[in-house]
Design an enzyme around this catalytic site. Structure first.
Site, PDB file in Angstrom:
ATOM      1  CE  LYS A  22      -1.819   1.748   4.156  1.00 26.06           C
ATOM      2  NZ  LYS A  22      -1.307   3.183   4.139  1.00 26.06           N
ATOM      3  CG  ASN A  23       2.602   2.719   3.459  1.00 23.97           C
ATOM      4  OD1 ASN A  23       1.498   2.705   3.351  1.00 23.97           O
ATOM      5  ND2 ASN A  23       3.112   2.470   4.597  1.00 23.97           N
ATOM      6  CB  CYS A 116      -4.361   6.085  10.805  1.00 23.69           C
ATOM      7  SG  CYS A 116      -4.875   4.907  10.124  1.00 23.69           S
ATOM      8  NE  ARG A 121       0.660  10.366   9.844  1.00 26.46           N
ATOM      9  CZ  ARG A 121      -0.006   9.485   9.256  1.00 26.46           C
ATOM     10  NH1 ARG A 121      -1.336   8.984   9.373  1.00 26.46           N
ATOM     11  NH2 ARG A 121       0.628   8.802   7.987  1.00 26.46           N
ATOM     12  CG  ASP A 306       3.488   1.541   9.434  1.00 28.11           C
ATOM     13  OD1 ASP A 306       3.049   2.596  10.069  1.00 28.11           O
ATOM     14  OD2 ASP A 306       3.374   1.810   8.025  1.00 28.11           O
ATOM     15  NE  ARG A 398      -6.735   4.833   6.127  1.00 28.49           N
ATOM     16  CZ  ARG A 398      -7.123   6.120   6.214  1.00 28.49           C
ATOM     17  NH1 ARG A 398      -7.667   6.440   7.292  1.00 28.49           N
ATOM     18  NH2 ARG A 398      -6.672   6.984   5.452  1.00 28.49           N
TER      19      ARG A 398
HETATM   20  C1  UD1 Z   1       4.570   7.142   5.978  1.00 29.82           C
HETATM   21  C2  UD1 Z   1       3.574   5.796   6.058  1.00 29.82           C
HETATM   22  C3  UD1 Z   1       3.171   5.281   7.282  1.00 29.82           C
HETATM   23  C4  UD1 Z   1       4.524   5.028   8.312  1.00 29.82           C
HETATM   24  C5  UD1 Z   1       5.257   6.511   8.172  1.00 29.82           C
HETATM   25  C6  UD1 Z   1       6.580   6.284   8.895  1.00 29.82           C
HETATM   26  C7  UD1 Z   1       2.388   5.868   3.831  1.00 29.82           C
HETATM   27  C8  UD1 Z   1       1.431   6.347   3.123  1.00 29.82           C
HETATM   28  N1  UD1 Z   1       2.259   5.956   5.130  1.00 29.82           N
HETATM   29  O1  UD1 Z   1       3.619   8.139   6.595  1.00 29.82           O
HETATM   30  O2  UD1 Z   1       2.461   4.051   7.061  1.00 29.82           O
HETATM   31  O3  UD1 Z   1       4.017   4.814   9.427  1.00 29.82           O
HETATM   32  O4  UD1 Z   1       5.804   6.669   6.771  1.00 29.82           O
HETATM   33  O5  UD1 Z   1       7.316   5.264   8.342  1.00 29.82           O
HETATM   34  O6  UD1 Z   1       3.708   5.659   3.235  1.00 29.82           O
HETATM   35  N2  UD1 Z   1       6.556  14.903   9.899  1.00 29.82           N
HETATM   36  C9  UD1 Z   1       6.769  16.436   9.881  1.00 29.82           C
HETATM   37  N3  UD1 Z   1       6.624  17.219   8.881  1.00 29.82           N
HETATM   38  C10 UD1 Z   1       6.025  17.006   7.677  1.00 29.82           C
HETATM   39  C11 UD1 Z   1       6.159  15.487   7.547  1.00 29.82           C
HETATM   40  C12 UD1 Z   1       6.357  14.523   8.388  1.00 29.82           C
HETATM   41  O7  UD1 Z   1       6.982  16.897  10.982  1.00 29.82           O
HETATM   42  O8  UD1 Z   1       5.993  17.694   6.633  1.00 29.82           O
HETATM   43  C13 UD1 Z   1       6.874  14.181  10.776  1.00 29.82           C
HETATM   44  C14 UD1 Z   1       5.427  13.170  11.014  1.00 29.82           C
HETATM   45  O9  UD1 Z   1       4.622  13.801  11.990  1.00 29.82           O
HETATM   46  C15 UD1 Z   1       6.031  11.880  11.788  1.00 29.82           C
HETATM   47  C16 UD1 Z   1       7.368  11.840  11.030  1.00 29.82           C
HETATM   48  O10 UD1 Z   1       7.770  13.179  10.383  1.00 29.82           O
HETATM   49  O11 UD1 Z   1       6.498  12.366  13.233  1.00 29.82           O
HETATM   50  C17 UD1 Z   1       7.508  10.805   9.862  1.00 29.82           C
HETATM   51  O12 UD1 Z   1       6.392  10.749   9.184  1.00 29.82           O
HETATM   52  P1  UD1 Z   1       6.382  10.378   7.468  1.00 29.82           P
HETATM   53  O13 UD1 Z   1       7.594   9.626   7.310  1.00 29.82           O
HETATM   54  O14 UD1 Z   1       6.079  11.726   6.913  1.00 29.82           O
HETATM   55  O15 UD1 Z   1       5.144   9.515   7.525  1.00 29.82           O
HETATM   56  P2  UD1 Z   1       4.021   9.496   6.277  1.00 29.82           P
HETATM   57  O16 UD1 Z   1       4.834   9.879   5.119  1.00 29.82           O
HETATM   58  O17 UD1 Z   1       2.855  10.197   6.553  1.00 29.82           O
END
Ligand code: UD1
Length: 428
Positions: A22-23, A116, A121, A306, A398
């Site tokens: 999915k990711n 979620c 985030r 995850d 999802r």
């Molecule tokens: C993706 C995955 C999710 C996984 C996560 C971490 C998908 C669709 N989802 O989520 O399943 O749990 O990676 O491996 O691929 N952050 C900021 N600012 C930003 C972006 C992120 O502060 O602009 C922070 C987030 O709040 C979090 C950390 O960075 O604490 C990691 O988030 P991120 O790696 O971006 O996760 P996702 O891409 O949302």
């Protein structure tokens, strides 16, 4: 509204097939809007997040169709440059449409993404990187508009933290920006590397996939491709967790062996045996070995955040303790309340979660509060002797296509019932 009904305590025997991740799919599908002509993504499960991606693409004037595991996209020019509030809030990955629409339309408006509830985030790194590449941002209430009428330009940029989504956004943006982009402190998750492979197949010039420094030489255009994404390591971990907790023997086909080491290592401590056979894994559990397990989650190649809930579920019948320290998201332990209902002794202190076995409970109504917490509740219910229900299946849908069929194929007693239909039957 659906719920799952589980008559737990049965050993698992049979075969599970791991679908595309999915990711990996969500960013690849978003990026397919940047490709001219037709693209086809193979081995695609029917997940609610994938349906939402299809709806986003159709809503901006292109065509996306899901059929028999193929996800086809045909790009069409249009002046639509905004995604509806309801589609944006239906999943976190709606933010991945910023870069593709900016490239195609020179302007994009989205609402803050949903997804979620596992932490704050924010999307500041996505926006900061795009603005440094030349986009202008305007944020009004929860709506973000970016404009870049003359296109984006290459930059030298270090991400504040190695965010998976922000790395994917900036790779997509740089793929067709003018000049060279060097991204530092990138996420190294396999799903990021898979997006790079996809874009390179479509004509992009990107090096450093899977490394923390990625170099991207912008190209004029990208062309449609057929592509099979990597297998879903979180799905594979879910099956391993279930065999570890329920015992039995299962063949896991299309097993992503290169990404499973950190998860396998922990389960082996409690007696799980794993044999890697070509593209499959044979997984066997006959008895419980006592082990006290301590894990810190983190950015790849560290233990995946995850997989934390799934590790907890894998150990519900364990004879030792689990201490899990979560470093990525602030709210990752929403399954704790459900595990307490199942008779486990659990507590959270800040980012540290502790779990051990206490007593057996034979009936409980559980709730899935986010995707992986929901999967953990399913695995835990399968592993405990008794009758359990799990509500909030929409979260599980999802990331798993018909999770009840995955486990009933392994001999588990699990079925989905429609709560609305149940109520209608009661009143009839
Ligand atoms: C993706 C995955 C999710 C996984 C996560 C971490 C998908 C669709 N989802 O989520 O399943 O749990 O990676 O491996 O691929 N952050 C900021 N600012 C930003 C972006 C992120 O502060 O602009 C922070 C987030 O709040 C979090 C950390 O960075 O604490 C990691 O988030 P991120 O790696 O971006 O996760 P996702 O891409 O949302």
């Amino acid at each position: 509204m659906d719920k799952l009904v589980v008559n737990g305590g049965k050993k698992l025997f049979g075969t599970a097939v791991v679908p595309a991740a999915k990711n990996a799919l969500l960013p690849i599908i978003a990026a397919s809007l940047m490709l001219d002509g037709e693209s086809c993504i193979k081995n695609c499960p029917d997940l609610s997040d994938i349906r939402a991606s299809r709806d986003i693409i159709n809503s901006v004037g292109s065509t996306a169709v899901m059929h028999g595991g193929d996800f086809s996209v045909v790009y069409a020019d249009s002046d639509i440059c905004s995604i509806s509030h309801s589609l944006c809030t239906s999943m976190r990955s709606s933010v991945l449409y910023l870069a593709p629409l900016l490239y195609r339309r020179g302007k994009v408006t989205i609402s803050l993404p949903g997804g979620c509830n596992i932490g704050a985030r924010p999307v500041d790194i996505h926006l900061d990187g795009l603005c440094r590449m030349g986009a202008k941002a305007e944020c009004i209430a929860d709506s973000i508009t970016l404009t870049a009428a003359a296109g984006l330009k290459g930059i030298n940029y270090k991400l504040r933290i190695p965010s998976v989504g922000a790395t994917q956004t900036l790779i997509m943006a740089a793929a067709t920006a003018k000049g060279l982009t060097i991204l530092k402190n990138c996420a190294r998750e396999p799903e990021v590397a898979d997006l790079v492979h996809f874009l390179n197949c479509a004509g992009a010039k990107i090096t450093g996939a899977g490394k923390s420094e990625i170099m991207i030489q912008g190209v004029e255009s990208l062309c449609g491709v057929e592509y099979t994404p990597i297998a879903d390591r979180i799905f594979a971990a879910t099956v391993l967790a279930a065999v570890n907790a329920c015992r039995g023997i299962c063949l896991v086909k299309n097993y992503p062996v290169e990404y499973m080491e950190s998860f396998e290592k922990q389960l082996k401590k409690t007696g799980l045996c794993i044999w890697h056979l070509a593209s499959s894994a044979l997984v066997l559990k006959t008895g419980e070995k006592a082990a006290d397990i301590q894990v810190h989650t983190g950015y790849y190649p560290a233990f995946s955040t995850d997989m934390g809930p799934l590790l907890s579920a894998a150990l519900v019948n364990g004879n030792g303790t689990l201490t899990l320290y979560e470093t990525v998201f602030e709210n990752r332990f929403s399954y704790m309340e459900e595990f307490i209902k199942l008779g486990l002794c659990c507590r959270v202190q800040g980012r540290e979660y502790y779990q051990t076995k206490r007593k057996d409970v034979y009936i409980a109504n559980l709730a899935a509060k986010d995707l992986r917490a929901g999967a953990a509740a399913v695995v835990a219910a399968l592993a405990k002797r008794g009758c359990f229900t799990i509500e909030g299946v929409n979260f599980i849908d999802r990331g798993y296509e018909k999770i009840e069929q995955v486990f009933s194929a392994l001999g588990a007693d699990i079925r989905r019932v429609s709560v609305d239909r149940e109520k209608a039957n009661e009143t009839e």
